[in-house]
Design a protein around this motif. Structure first.
Motif, short mmCIF file in Angstrom:
data_model
loop_
_atom_site.label_atom_id
_atom_site.label_comp_id
_atom_site.label_asym_id
_atom_site.label_seq_id
_atom_site.Cartn_x
_atom_site.Cartn_y
_atom_site.Cartn_z
N TRP A 19 -50.54 -40.23 45.74
CA TRP A 19 -50.47 -39.15 44.74
C TRP A 19 -50.74 -37.80 45.40
O TRP A 19 -49.96 -36.87 45.25
CB TRP A 19 -51.49 -39.43 43.63
N ASP A 20 -51.85 -37.68 46.13
CA ASP A 20 -52.18 -36.44 46.83
C ASP A 20 -53.23 -36.78 47.90
O ASP A 20 -54.39 -37.03 47.58
CB ASP A 20 -52.74 -35.39 45.86
N TRP A 21 -52.80 -36.77 49.15
CA TRP A 21 -53.66 -37.22 50.24
C TRP A 21 -54.90 -36.35 50.41
O TRP A 21 -55.92 -36.80 50.94
CB TRP A 21 -52.88 -37.25 51.56
N ARG A 22 -54.85 -35.11 49.94
CA ARG A 22 -56.00 -34.21 50.13
C ARG A 22 -57.26 -34.72 49.44
O ARG A 22 -58.38 -34.47 49.91
CB ARG A 22 -55.65 -32.81 49.61
N PHE A 23 -57.10 -35.44 48.34
CA PHE A 23 -58.26 -35.89 47.59
C PHE A 23 -58.88 -37.16 48.17
O PHE A 23 -59.88 -37.66 47.65
CB PHE A 23 -57.89 -36.09 46.12
N LEU A 24 -58.28 -37.67 49.24
CA LEU A 24 -58.91 -38.79 49.95
C LEU A 24 -60.25 -38.37 50.53
O LEU A 24 -61.18 -39.17 50.63
CB LEU A 24 -57.99 -39.30 51.07
N PHE A 25 -60.34 -37.10 50.94
CA PHE A 25 -61.59 -36.60 51.51
C PHE A 25 -62.70 -36.61 50.46
O PHE A 25 -63.88 -36.81 50.78
CB PHE A 25 -61.40 -35.19 52.07
N LEU A 26 -62.33 -36.40 49.21
CA LEU A 26 -63.32 -36.37 48.13
C LEU A 26 -63.90 -37.76 47.88
O LEU A 26 -65.12 -37.92 47.77
CB LEU A 26 -62.66 -35.83 46.85
N LEU B 298 -65.11 -9.75 30.11
CA LEU B 298 -65.70 -10.45 31.24
C LEU B 298 -64.58 -10.81 32.20
O LEU B 298 -63.61 -11.47 31.82
CB LEU B 298 -66.43 -11.72 30.76
N SER B 299 -64.72 -10.36 33.42
CA SER B 299 -63.66 -10.58 34.41
C SER B 299 -64.04 -11.74 35.34
O SER B 299 -64.72 -11.57 36.34
CB SER B 299 -63.43 -9.31 35.23
N ILE B 300 -63.62 -12.93 34.93
CA ILE B 300 -63.79 -14.12 35.77
C ILE B 300 -62.44 -14.82 35.85
O ILE B 300 -61.81 -15.08 34.83
CB ILE B 300 -64.84 -15.09 35.18
N ASN B 301 -62.02 -15.08 37.04
CA ASN B 301 -60.71 -15.72 37.22
C ASN B 301 -60.83 -17.24 37.11
O ASN B 301 -61.76 -17.85 37.64
CB ASN B 301 -60.12 -15.36 38.59
N THR B 302 -59.88 -17.82 36.41
CA THR B 302 -59.79 -19.28 36.41
C THR B 302 -59.10 -19.71 37.70
O THR B 302 -58.47 -18.90 38.39
CB THR B 302 -58.99 -19.79 35.20
N LEU B 303 -59.22 -20.97 38.03
CA LEU B 303 -58.65 -21.49 39.26
C LEU B 303 -57.54 -22.48 38.95
O LEU B 303 -57.55 -23.16 37.93
CB LEU B 303 -59.74 -22.19 40.09
N ASN B 304 -56.59 -22.52 39.84
CA ASN B 304 -55.49 -23.47 39.69
C ASN B 304 -55.95 -24.83 40.23
O ASN B 304 -55.61 -25.24 41.34
CB ASN B 304 -54.26 -22.98 40.45
N ILE B 305 -56.76 -25.51 39.43
CA ILE B 305 -57.40 -26.75 39.86
C ILE B 305 -56.57 -27.96 39.45
O ILE B 305 -56.17 -28.08 38.30
CB ILE B 305 -58.82 -26.87 39.26
N ILE B 306 -56.32 -28.83 40.41
CA ILE B 306 -55.67 -30.11 40.12
C ILE B 306 -56.76 -31.15 39.89
O ILE B 306 -57.66 -31.30 40.72
CB ILE B 306 -54.76 -30.54 41.28
N LEU B 307 -56.69 -31.83 38.78
CA LEU B 307 -57.69 -32.86 38.48
C LEU B 307 -57.38 -34.12 39.29
O LEU B 307 -56.31 -34.72 39.12
CB LEU B 307 -57.70 -33.19 36.99
N PRO B 308 -58.28 -34.52 40.19
CA PRO B 308 -58.03 -35.74 40.97
C PRO B 308 -57.93 -36.97 40.07
O PRO B 308 -58.79 -37.19 39.22
CB PRO B 308 -59.26 -35.83 41.89
N VAL B 309 -56.89 -37.74 40.28
CA VAL B 309 -56.70 -38.96 39.49
C VAL B 309 -57.86 -39.92 39.75
O VAL B 309 -58.27 -40.13 40.89
CB VAL B 309 -55.37 -39.64 39.86
N GLY B 310 -58.41 -40.47 38.67
CA GLY B 310 -59.44 -41.49 38.81
C GLY B 310 -60.81 -41.00 39.21
O GLY B 310 -61.70 -41.82 39.47
N ILE B 311 -61.02 -39.68 39.23
CA ILE B 311 -62.31 -39.17 39.70
C ILE B 311 -63.46 -39.64 38.82
O ILE B 311 -64.56 -39.93 39.31
CB ILE B 311 -62.30 -37.63 39.81
#
Length: 219
Positions: free
Chosen positions: A45-52, A115-128
């Motif tokens: 799905w996304d190899w980057r979240f293997l580190f998590l 209030l100036s706070i930026n949201t993030l383009n966060i991908i929810l890791p599957v199965g977290i």
């Protein structure tokens, strides 16, 4: 990789065949295959979240060993809270950061302030959620002395990342699943047939019933 995808229909027979070709006397090799296969499954799905998931495994494996050697109640409780805060911190960040930021901005706007706070383009890791609470169950059981901490990191990795229930559950208690990675597993033809029957029945309910019902439910 979805359970009803072509990739999984190729992936599962390969893993199943290799697993039993290794032989039930080589438990470590079987656990290695499970861990590697589970990481391939998740990384598809996304190899980057293997580190998590690897970090979560390392954290709770280490804390489990320290809980075993530490007798002072205050230090044991501190170790438990490290596990809880880090794991739930990651879960909360990925699942709820943008929700809380948006809610906070709307609250300030309602009262006439900006209030100036930026949201993030966060991908929810599957199965977290599943593997987070699964690793936490291990730490909590070790803390409560219901389970001896494992010294086999490979078995622990297989327990945390076990692909058949990694992304869809159920969440398994460490006292139930982890010991199974330490004992010899025998191939029983009857059990294999029964497992295949249940898997096919579950696939039928998912593809034929649930997916078609979802079309109308989402209208």
């Amino acid at each position: 990789m979805l359970f009803n995808s072509l990739e999984f229909f190729i992936f599962l027979p390969i893993v199943f065949t290799l697993y039993w070709l290794i032989g039930n006397k080589r438990i470590k090799q079987q656990n290695l295959l499970i861990a590697v296969s589970s990481y391939v499954f998740y990384g598809w799905w996304d190899w980057r979240f293997l580190f998590l998931i690897l970090f979560s495994s390392l954290l709770d494996y280490t804390i489990g060993l320290k809980l075993k050697s530490e007798e002072k109640p205050s230090k044991r409780k501190a170790l438990l809270w490290v596990s809880i805060c880090v794991n739930l911190g990651f879960l909360g960040f990925f699942k709820y950061y943008n929700f809380f930021v948006d809610s906070l901005i709307e609250s300030f706007t309602f009262f006439g302030s900006e209030l100036s706070i930026n949201t993030l383009n966060i991908i929810l890791p599957v199965g977290i959620s599943f593997y987070t609470f699964q690793t936490l169950s291990y730490t909590i059981d070790v803390y409560n002395r219901k389970l001896e901490p494992t010294k086999d990191f490979l078995a622990f990795m297989a327990f945390v990342s076990f692909f058949p229930q990694l992304v869809a559950g159920p969440i398994e208690r460490a006292t139930n699943l982890l010991p199974q990675f330490h004992v010899k597993r025998e191939f029983v033809y009857k059990n294999a047939v029964d497992g295949l029957r249940q898997a096919l029945w579950g696939l039928f309910k998912k593809v034929v019933i649930a997916d078609n019902c979802a079309t109308y439910a989402n209208m």
